[in-house]
Design a protein around this motif. Structure first.
Motif, PDB file in Angstrom:
ATOM      1  N   TYR A 168       0.859  -1.174   0.000  1.00 38.97           N
ATOM      2  CA  TYR A 168       0.000   0.000   0.000  1.00 38.97           C
ATOM      3  C   TYR A 168       0.902   1.233   0.000  1.00 38.97           C
ATOM      4  O   TYR A 168       2.082   1.151   0.320  1.00 38.97           O
ATOM      5  N   ARG A 211      -4.788   5.952   2.201  1.00 39.18           N
ATOM      6  CA  ARG A 211      -3.919   4.831   1.843  1.00 39.18           C
ATOM      7  C   ARG A 211      -4.561   4.074   0.682  1.00 39.18           C
ATOM      8  O   ARG A 211      -5.762   3.815   0.678  1.00 39.18           O
ATOM      9  N   TYR A 223       3.776   0.883   2.554  1.00 40.35           N
ATOM     10  CA  TYR A 223       3.587  -0.086   3.635  1.00 40.35           C
ATOM     11  C   TYR A 223       3.345  -1.479   3.051  1.00 40.35           C
ATOM     12  O   TYR A 223       2.555  -1.633   2.125  1.00 40.35           O
ATOM     13  N   CYS A 224       3.986  -2.462   3.634  1.00 41.55           N
ATOM     14  CA  CYS A 224       3.646  -3.828   3.257  1.00 41.55           C
ATOM     15  C   CYS A 224       2.612  -4.378   4.238  1.00 41.55           C
ATOM     16  O   CYS A 224       2.448  -3.864   5.359  1.00 41.55           O
ATOM     17  N   ASN A 225       1.960  -5.413   3.811  1.00 40.61           N
ATOM     18  CA  ASN A 225       0.815  -5.974   4.529  1.00 40.61           C
ATOM     19  C   ASN A 225       0.770  -7.445   4.161  1.00 40.61           C
ATOM     20  O   ASN A 225       1.025  -7.804   3.017  1.00 40.61           O
ATOM     21  N   TRP A 263       1.090  -5.477   9.455  1.00 38.13           N
ATOM     22  CA  TRP A 263       1.582  -4.335   8.681  1.00 38.13           C
ATOM     23  C   TRP A 263       3.045  -4.049   9.012  1.00 38.13           C
ATOM     24  O   TRP A 263       3.478  -4.194  10.155  1.00 38.13           O
TER      25      TRP A 263
END
Length: 121
Positions: free
Chosen positions: A37, A45, A94-96, A111
């Motif tokens: 994201y 976001r 951001y990774c998720n 996250w």
């Protein structure tokens, strides 16, 4: 305790490239979908790219043809290769990930802490 650490952001000129990575660590039984994201200043976001455990992926129209998401299941790591960067790509990324810590655990979403990407001359 599961932790996602994303890295690789920085300052790059328009037209340049950056590669982001996000590594999951801790007790992990399985990882399904992993995503990137981004959130630009003053904006919501937005989902940039996603990939499932089998490698099927998709990217947002705004980055299609420029960004590529990949993953290494042996390392519980997801990558985002960003090429032909534009000033409008400036954001915190951001990774998720959907993770199960143990066989009997439910799937939870984790996250990363975010990594800043600035595209400017």
């Amino acid at each position: 305790q599961v932790r996602l650490v994303d890295s690789g952001g920085g300052l790059v000129q328009p037209g340049g490239s950056l590669s982001l990575s996000c590594a999951a660590s801790g007790t992990i039984f399985s990882t399904s979908a992993m995503r990137w994201y981004r959130q630009a200043p003053g904006k919501q976001r937005e989902l940039v790219a996603a990939i499932d455990s089998g490698g099927s992926s998709n990217t947002a129209d705004s980055v299609k043809g420029r960004f590529t998401i990949t993953r290494d299941n042996t390392k519980n790591t997801v990558y985002l290769q960003m090429n032909s960067l534009k000033p409008e790509d400036t954001a915190v990324y951001y990774c998720n990930a959907n993770l199960r810590e143990r066989l009997w655990s439910t799937t939870n979403i984790y996250w990363g802490q975010g990594t800043k990407v600035t595209v400017s001359s």
